[in-house]
Design a protein around this motif. Structure first.
Motif, PDB file in Angstrom:
ATOM      1  N   VAL A  91     -55.796  13.475 -44.224  1.00  0.00           N
ATOM      2  CA  VAL A  91     -55.434  14.803 -44.737  1.00  0.00           C
ATOM      3  C   VAL A  91     -56.683  15.502 -45.255  1.00  0.00           C
ATOM      4  CG1 VAL A  91     -54.115  16.048 -46.496  1.00  0.00           C
ATOM      5  CG2 VAL A  91     -53.068  14.136 -45.263  1.00  0.00           C
ATOM      6  N   ALA A  92     -56.974  16.686 -44.677  1.00  0.00           N
ATOM      7  CA  ALA A  92     -58.197  17.418 -45.007  1.00  0.00           C
ATOM      8  C   ALA A  92     -58.052  18.216 -46.291  1.00  0.00           C
ATOM      9  CB  ALA A  92     -58.539  18.370 -43.862  1.00  0.00           C
ATOM     10  N   GLY A  93     -56.807  18.561 -46.629  1.00  0.00           N
ATOM     11  CA  GLY A  93     -56.579  19.390 -47.808  1.00  0.00           C
ATOM     12  C   GLY A  93     -55.304  20.178 -47.607  1.00  0.00           C
ATOM     13  N   LYS A  94     -54.991  21.034 -48.589  1.00  0.00           N
ATOM     14  CA  LYS A  94     -53.759  21.818 -48.542  1.00  0.00           C
ATOM     15  C   LYS A  94     -54.121  23.278 -48.301  1.00  0.00           C
ATOM     16  CE  LYS A  94     -50.340  19.989 -49.229  1.00  0.00           C
ATOM     17  NZ  LYS A  94     -49.585  19.598 -50.412  1.00  0.00           N
ATOM     18  N   THR A  95     -53.495  23.859 -47.287  1.00  0.00           N
ATOM     19  CA  THR A  95     -53.928  25.194 -46.865  1.00  0.00           C
ATOM     20  C   THR A  95     -53.103  26.316 -47.471  1.00  0.00           C
ATOM     21  OG1 THR A  95     -52.626  24.901 -44.872  1.00  0.00           O
ATOM     22  CG2 THR A  95     -54.986  24.470 -44.696  1.00  0.00           C
ATOM     23  N   ASN A  96     -53.779  27.445 -47.563  1.00  0.00           N
ATOM     24  CA  ASN A  96     -53.224  28.664 -48.145  1.00  0.00           C
ATOM     25  C   ASN A  96     -52.074  29.207 -47.286  1.00  0.00           C
ATOM     26  OD1 ASN A  96     -53.060  30.819 -49.887  1.00  0.00           O
ATOM     27  ND2 ASN A  96     -55.211  31.415 -49.668  1.00  0.00           N
ATOM     28  N   LEU A  97     -51.196  29.973 -47.915  1.00  0.00           N
ATOM     29  CA  LEU A  97     -50.031  30.533 -47.219  1.00  0.00           C
ATOM     30  C   LEU A  97     -49.523  31.732 -47.996  1.00  0.00           C
ATOM     31  CD1 LEU A  97     -46.843  28.536 -48.138  1.00  0.00           C
ATOM     32  CD2 LEU A  97     -49.050  27.834 -49.019  1.00  0.00           C
ATOM     33  N   ASP A  98     -48.619  32.465 -47.399  1.00  0.00           N
ATOM     34  CA  ASP A  98     -47.871  33.463 -48.160  1.00  0.00           C
ATOM     35  C   ASP A  98     -46.894  32.695 -49.032  1.00  0.00           C
ATOM     36  OD1 ASP A  98     -48.614  36.202 -47.214  1.00  0.00           O
ATOM     37  OD2 ASP A  98     -48.087  35.332 -45.272  1.00  0.00           O
ATOM     38  N   GLU A  99     -46.749  33.105 -50.273  1.00  0.00           N
ATOM     39  CA  GLU A  99     -45.925  32.390 -51.252  1.00  0.00           C
ATOM     40  C   GLU A  99     -44.593  31.937 -50.642  1.00  0.00           C
ATOM     41  OE1 GLU A  99     -45.358  34.669 -54.839  1.00  0.00           O
ATOM     42  OE2 GLU A  99     -44.239  33.050 -55.821  1.00  0.00           O
ATOM     43  N   PHE A 100     -44.337  30.655 -50.671  1.00  0.00           N
ATOM     44  CA  PHE A 100     -43.126  30.033 -50.118  1.00  0.00           C
ATOM     45  C   PHE A 100     -42.921  30.347 -48.627  1.00  0.00           C
ATOM     46  CE2 PHE A 100     -41.999  29.814 -54.648  1.00  0.00           C
ATOM     47  CZ  PHE A 100     -41.671  28.460 -54.734  1.00  0.00           C
ATOM     48  N   GLY A 101     -43.953  30.839 -47.952  1.00  0.00           N
ATOM     49  CA  GLY A 101     -43.833  31.133 -46.520  1.00  0.00           C
ATOM     50  C   GLY A 101     -43.350  32.543 -46.240  1.00  0.00           C
ATOM     51  N   MET A 102     -43.340  33.390 -47.266  1.00  0.00           N
ATOM     52  CA  MET A 102     -42.783  34.733 -47.088  1.00  0.00           C
ATOM     53  C   MET A 102     -43.875  35.765 -46.869  1.00  0.00           C
ATOM     54  SD  MET A 102     -39.873  34.524 -49.946  1.00  0.00           S
ATOM     55  CE  MET A 102     -38.815  33.085 -49.999  1.00  0.00           C
ATOM     56  N   GLY A 103     -44.137  36.065 -45.609  1.00  0.00           N
ATOM     57  CA  GLY A 103     -45.125  37.082 -45.301  1.00  0.00           C
ATOM     58  C   GLY A 103     -45.680  36.880 -43.911  1.00  0.00           C
ATOM     59  N   SER A 104     -46.445  37.847 -43.445  1.00  0.00           N
ATOM     60  CA  SER A 104     -46.979  37.803 -42.089  1.00  0.00           C
ATOM     61  C   SER A 104     -48.491  37.978 -42.047  1.00  0.00           C
ATOM     62  CB  SER A 104     -46.315  38.893 -41.250  1.00  0.00           C
ATOM     63  OG  SER A 104     -44.910  38.735 -41.297  1.00  0.00           O
ATOM     64  N   HIS A 105     -49.137  38.114 -43.202  1.00  0.00           N
ATOM     65  CA  HIS A 105     -50.595  38.313 -43.210  1.00  0.00           C
ATOM     66  C   HIS A 105     -51.323  37.429 -44.217  1.00  0.00           C
ATOM     67  CE1 HIS A 105     -50.232  41.688 -40.488  1.00  0.00           C
ATOM     68  NE2 HIS A 105     -49.309  42.211 -41.266  1.00  0.00           N
ATOM     69  N   ASN A 106     -50.645  36.506 -44.802  1.00  0.00           N
ATOM     70  CA  ASN A 106     -51.219  35.625 -45.830  1.00  0.00           C
ATOM     71  C   ASN A 106     -51.850  36.400 -46.994  1.00  0.00           C
ATOM     72  OD1 ASN A 106     -52.545  32.272 -45.437  1.00  0.00           O
ATOM     73  ND2 ASN A 106     -52.174  33.388 -47.317  1.00  0.00           N
ATOM     74  N   VAL A 107     -51.318  37.589 -47.267  1.00  0.00           N
ATOM     75  CA  VAL A 107     -51.829  38.338 -48.420  1.00  0.00           C
ATOM     76  C   VAL A 107     -50.967  38.098 -49.661  1.00  0.00           C
ATOM     77  CG1 VAL A 107     -52.985  40.124 -47.059  1.00  0.00           C
ATOM     78  CG2 VAL A 107     -50.608  40.455 -47.735  1.00  0.00           C
ATOM     79  N   ASN A 108     -49.798  37.456 -49.496  1.00  0.00           N
ATOM     80  CA  ASN A 108     -48.912  37.225 -50.644  1.00  0.00           C
ATOM     81  C   ASN A 108     -49.137  35.840 -51.244  1.00  0.00           C
ATOM     82  OD1 ASN A 108     -47.678  39.623 -49.802  1.00  0.00           O
ATOM     83  ND2 ASN A 108     -46.133  38.533 -48.611  1.00  0.00           N
ATOM     84  N   SER A 109     -50.380  35.527 -51.600  1.00  0.00           N
ATOM     85  CA  SER A 109     -50.659  34.198 -52.163  1.00  0.00           C
ATOM     86  C   SER A 109     -51.127  34.326 -53.600  1.00  0.00           C
ATOM     87  CB  SER A 109     -51.742  33.492 -51.340  1.00  0.00           C
ATOM     88  OG  SER A 109     -52.241  32.369 -52.032  1.00  0.00           O
ATOM     89  N   PHE A 110     -50.616  33.456 -54.458  1.00  0.00           N
ATOM     90  CA  PHE A 110     -51.049  33.420 -55.859  1.00  0.00           C
ATOM     91  C   PHE A 110     -52.552  33.147 -55.942  1.00  0.00           C
ATOM     92  CE2 PHE A 110     -51.775  30.849 -59.751  1.00  0.00           C
ATOM     93  CZ  PHE A 110     -51.341  31.752 -60.705  1.00  0.00           C
ATOM     94  N   PHE A 111     -53.100  32.455 -54.944  1.00  0.00           N
ATOM     95  CA  PHE A 111     -54.511  32.069 -54.964  1.00  0.00           C
ATOM     96  C   PHE A 111     -55.397  33.040 -54.187  1.00  0.00           C
ATOM     97  CE2 PHE A 111     -51.877  28.339 -55.557  1.00  0.00           C
ATOM     98  CZ  PHE A 111     -52.396  27.817 -56.741  1.00  0.00           C
ATOM     99  N   GLY A 112     -54.899  34.210 -53.889  1.00  0.00           N
ATOM    100  CA  GLY A 112     -55.671  35.180 -53.118  1.00  0.00           C
ATOM    101  C   GLY A 112     -55.471  34.957 -51.641  1.00  0.00           C
ATOM    102  N   ARG A 113     -55.742  35.982 -50.835  1.00  0.00           N
ATOM    103  CA  ARG A 113     -55.410  35.885 -49.417  1.00  0.00           C
ATOM    104  C   ARG A 113     -56.375  34.945 -48.673  1.00  0.00           C
ATOM    105  NH1 ARG A 113     -57.889  41.292 -49.446  1.00  0.00           N
ATOM    106  NH2 ARG A 113     -59.960  41.002 -48.547  1.00  0.00           N
ATOM    107  N   ALA A 114     -55.851  34.324 -47.595  1.00  0.00           N
ATOM    108  CA  ALA A 114     -56.713  33.673 -46.609  1.00  0.00           C
ATOM    109  C   ALA A 114     -57.026  34.759 -45.595  1.00  0.00           C
ATOM    110  CB  ALA A 114     -55.983  32.524 -45.935  1.00  0.00           C
TER     111      ALA A 114
END
Ligand code: GLN
Length: 487
Positions: A91-114
């Motif tokens: 396992v390389a690590g845990k990747t960024n996402l839209d919060e709970f998978g809700m979104g289409s541009h990965n801009v809805n992340s608590f940790f900032g967008r990917a």
């Protein structure tokens, strides 16, 4: 693998990972894998695989990119993670996402967008919600990655970043330990640089799991594999082109890539013919009723008592103030919007008009697919499957040569456009505009079908276009077969 570790440091600003595995630990695991005799090496031996952060791991936190789970670590590994480790994957690590998978541009992340960056240096959408997994693979920070696909979250980011993204048939890969967004649609998918790598990861995780009640039973798996094995090896495939997907909003570069992929298949001797999927026009609306409805029910567990963070203040308040304060502070705007939407469409006053109607549309979308595929739907009783197919001849548009009774796969774009610039998104996109990006991916999700996005060169463009291959339920191998021809 060591180069991947170096790339993780170089590409830190793309924010693909919420947390990377400890490099020293990764190196020692890879070195250990190298000392094993060939017979003891698994099919993924020493391969660095990133895991979307809504999939549980014991050695790293699982945040779902949400404030509410920012300090959560799971006491167990998801079955898919267990399978990766058993196959020798690291396992390389845990990747960024839209919060709970809700979104289409990965801009809805608590940790900032990917994000990705184009040649001119502009920030470009990575797609969502598995944007972090897609960027990590595209920039070689890992060999492959797991994502989840509820309405397109593996396929859309794969299309935007120019890699392969595969969503398996619903129920073939275990969801145990995968944080639920919309259970009836959620699948675990694979992102990789080519179909061969995607295949290797998929083979390691495609297993029945008694802990997932929606995991397809062994008996059904066997029946499907037998039917597939009976197909002739070098057959002439029938490729369906859904005319309904040729919408006015389709970007010319994407339409061009679609035509190029079809031409390649025709040149290889396969029969390309138009088909009609009339209900897909309503699929997007149905999805955005059903997914939030299921989400509003799933997310009720984040109440500040059992999981995750908790707002300050007394917990005995009889008015439920603790719950609402915790959720108001812990959930981002898009998640709150979905919970509200879902709670509304499930309320007594709205249920018949929204939730029930959307379920009907979902059934129509499934029937549309069953009517165009040559293979019967293996989940139905044989009589019902045959009955659905008897309409196949009427919905297959004229122009087909032989039998005309359906097609083996559908080939269509993954997204209506190439990846948009983040600056443009921020200027003009409303939440509904973001929902629009899923127009080509949600139909296969509603029907539980296997689908893959494959990168195809787009004339005169820096970014590739994603072309999607969809097949009948359980025909995941056929999707791989055709995807390989156009990659
Ligand atoms: N963009 C879609 C949504 O926001 C799909 C998400 C997904 O597949 N997880 O619901």
């Amino acid at each position: 693998a060591l180069q991947c570790l170096a790339n993780q440091a170089t590409h830190k600003a793309l924010n693909a990972f919420i947390v990377c595995a400890d490099p020293a630990d990764v190196v020692s695991k890879i070195e250990h894998a190298e000392t094993l005799p060939a017979s003891a090496q698994g099919p993924l031996s020493g391969k660095l695989i990133a895991v979307k952060d809504n999939i549980c791991t014991t050695d790293l936190p699982t945040t779902c990119a949400s404030g509410i789970l920012q300090a959560f670590t799971s006491p167990y590994d998801a079955t898919v993670v267990q399978k990766l480790r058993e196959a020798g994957g690291v396992v390389a690590g845990k990747t960024n996402l839209d919060e709970f998978g809700m979104g289409s541009h990965n801009v809805n992340s608590f940790f900032g967008r990917a994000q990705q960056v184009d040649r001119a240096g502009n920030a470009v959408s990575a797609g969502g919600s598995s944007g972090g997994s897609a960027v990590a693979v595209a920039t070689q920070q890992c060999w492959a990655a797991l994502g989840t696909d509820t309405g397109g979250s593996v396929r859309l980011p794969a299309a935007y970043t120019g890699i392969v993204g595969f969503k398996p048939s619903y129920g073939l890969v275990s969801r145990w330990g995968v944080v639920a967004y919309a259970n009836s649609l959620d699948t675990v998918g694979v992102l990789a640089r080519d179909t061969a790598a995607a295949r290797r990861v998929y083979d390691a995780i495609r297993r029945h799991d008694a802990r997932d009640p929606t995991s397809l039973p062994l008996r059904s798996r066997r029946r499907i594999l037998e039917a597939l094995a009976a197909l002739p090896r070098h057959r002439r495939l029938r490729i369906g082109v859904p005319a309904d997907y040729n919408i006015a909003e389709l970007a010319p570069a994407v339409r061009g890539a679609w035509a190029r992929a079809l031409a390649r298949l025709a040149q290889a001797g396969h029969a390309v013919r138009p088909v009609a999927l009339p209900s897909t026009h309503h699929a997007l609306s149905a999805y955005y009723v059903l997914a939030p409805a299921e989400a509003s029910s799933n997310l009720a567990r984040y109440d500040g008592v059992r999981f995750g963070s908790r707002a300050a203040g007394p917990d005995g308040a009889p008015d439920g103030a603790l719950f609402s304060r915790t959720r108001g502070a812990g959930f981002g705007a898009e998640v709150q919007r979905r919970v509200l939407l879902g709670a509304y469409s499930l309320s007594a006053a709205a249920m018949d008009n929204y939730f029930i109607q959307a379920q009907r549309v979902r059934r129509l979308v499934q029937r549309d697919f069953d009517a165009v595929f040559a293979a019967p739907n293996p989940l139905l009783e044989p009589e019902e499957a045959a009955q659905r197919q008897s309409v196949a001849t009427t919905t297959t548009i004229e122009g087909g040569d032989e039998d005309a009774a359906g097609v083996d796969v559908l080939v269509c774009p993954t997204a209506p456009s190439l990846p948009p610039n983040i600056a443009e998104l921020e200027k003009q996109q409303s939440p509904v505009d973001a929902y629009m990006n899923d127009v080509f991916t949600v139909p296969a999700s509603l029907a539980g079908l296997p689908a893959m996005s494959v990168p195809v060169r787009a004339e005169g463009e820096e970014h590739k276009a994603g072309i999607q291959v969809i097949s009948q339920y359980g025909h995941d191998d056929v999707v791989f077969e055709v995807a390989r021809m156009i990659e």
